[in-house]
Motif scaffolding. Structure first.
Motif, short mmCIF file in Angstrom:
data_model
loop_
_atom_site.label_atom_id
_atom_site.label_comp_id
_atom_site.label_asym_id
_atom_site.label_seq_id
_atom_site.Cartn_x
_atom_site.Cartn_y
_atom_site.Cartn_z
N LEU A 12 30.36 26.03 68.01
CA LEU A 12 31.22 27.24 67.17
C LEU A 12 31.59 26.80 65.78
O LEU A 12 31.32 27.69 64.89
N GLU A 13 31.42 25.49 65.40
CA GLU A 13 31.75 25.25 64.09
C GLU A 13 30.43 25.49 63.29
O GLU A 13 30.27 26.07 62.15
N ARG A 14 29.25 25.33 63.80
CA ARG A 14 28.06 25.53 63.29
C ARG A 14 27.96 26.97 63.00
O ARG A 14 27.23 27.69 61.91
N LEU A 15 28.40 27.76 64.11
CA LEU A 15 28.18 29.31 64.01
C LEU A 15 29.08 29.86 62.94
O LEU A 15 28.52 30.41 62.05
N MET A 16 30.29 29.11 62.68
CA MET A 16 31.40 29.60 61.64
C MET A 16 30.54 29.25 60.34
O MET A 16 30.72 30.19 59.53
N VAL A 17 29.84 28.18 60.06
CA VAL A 17 29.36 27.98 58.84
C VAL A 17 28.26 28.82 58.45
O VAL A 17 28.22 29.21 57.24
N THR A 18 27.47 29.10 59.62
CA THR A 18 26.15 30.09 59.70
C THR A 18 26.79 31.61 59.08
O THR A 18 26.34 32.16 58.16
N LEU A 19 28.16 31.96 59.57
CA LEU A 19 28.52 33.19 59.31
C LEU A 19 29.16 33.46 58.16
O LEU A 19 28.96 34.18 57.43
N LYS A 20 29.87 32.31 57.51
CA LYS A 20 30.29 32.26 56.25
C LYS A 20 29.39 32.26 55.12
O LYS A 20 29.45 33.06 54.16
N SER A 21 28.26 31.57 55.30
CA SER A 21 27.19 31.57 54.28
C SER A 21 26.54 32.97 54.40
O SER A 21 26.35 33.31 53.19
N LYS A 22 26.33 33.61 55.36
CA LYS A 22 25.51 35.00 55.34
C LYS A 22 26.66 35.96 54.75
O LYS A 22 26.24 36.70 53.90
N ILE A 23 27.80 35.90 54.84
CA ILE A 23 29.03 36.60 54.32
C ILE A 23 28.97 36.38 52.75
O ILE A 23 28.94 37.35 52.03
N ARG A 24 28.91 35.19 52.34
CA ARG A 24 28.87 34.82 50.90
C ARG A 24 27.46 35.49 50.14
O ARG A 24 27.55 36.15 49.28
N SER A 25 26.43 35.41 50.89
CA SER A 25 25.25 36.00 50.45
C SER A 25 25.35 37.42 50.40
O SER A 25 24.44 38.01 49.52
N LEU A 26 25.90 38.17 51.39
CA LEU A 26 26.09 39.64 51.10
C LEU A 26 26.94 40.07 50.08
O LEU A 26 26.48 41.10 49.80
N LYS A 27 27.97 39.46 49.92
CA LYS A 27 28.76 39.69 48.67
C LYS A 27 28.04 39.38 47.37
O LYS A 27 28.42 40.38 46.52
N MET A 28 27.20 38.61 47.24
CA MET A 28 26.64 38.49 45.73
C MET A 28 25.60 39.48 45.69
O MET A 28 25.35 39.86 44.51
N LYS A 29 25.21 40.25 46.57
CA LYS A 29 24.08 41.20 46.35
C LYS A 29 24.85 42.35 46.05
O LYS A 29 25.68 42.80 46.57
N LYS A 30 24.06 43.27 45.16
CA LYS A 30 24.64 44.48 44.93
C LYS A 30 24.14 45.45 45.99
O LYS A 30 22.77 45.50 46.20
N PRO A 31 24.92 46.36 46.45
CA PRO A 31 24.68 47.25 47.48
C PRO A 31 23.54 48.37 47.05
O PRO A 31 23.01 48.98 47.84
N TYR A 32 23.77 48.67 45.70
CA TYR A 32 22.64 49.88 45.22
C TYR A 32 22.94 49.48 43.91
O TYR A 32 23.58 49.14 43.12
#
Length: 71
Positions: A12-32
C-alpha cells in the motif's frame, strides 16, 4: 499473520508513493496551449454580451413592477 499484514502495508505504501508521483507529474503539465482570440471571436463575445444585456433590460422594462414614466 503479522508478516502478511506487513507485506500488505508495504504494498500500500508503494502504491501511495506511485500515485502521489503521478499526480505531481500531471499537475506540472499544461493541459492545453492557450490560443489568442481573433478579432472575429472578440466581436462574437461582444455581441453575445450585448444580446444578454438587451434581454435583461427588456425583461425589467416589461415587468409589472416597472412604472412607466410619462412626460
Amino acid at each position: 499473520m503479522f508478516s502478511y499484514i506487513a507485506m500488505v502495508m508495504m504494498g500500500l505504501e508503494r502504491l501511495m508513493v506511485t500515485l502521489k508521483s503521478k499526480i505531481r507529474s500531471l499537475k506540472m503539465k499544461k493541459p492545453y496551449d492557450k490560443i489568442e482570440k481573433s478579432e472575429s471571436m472578440r466581436i462574437e463575445i461582444r455581441s453575445k454580451k450585448a444580446q444578454k444585456l438587451i434581454q435583461k433590460t427588456l425583461k425589467i422594462a416589461d415587468s409589472p413592477k416597472t412604472k412607466a414614466i410619462v412626460f
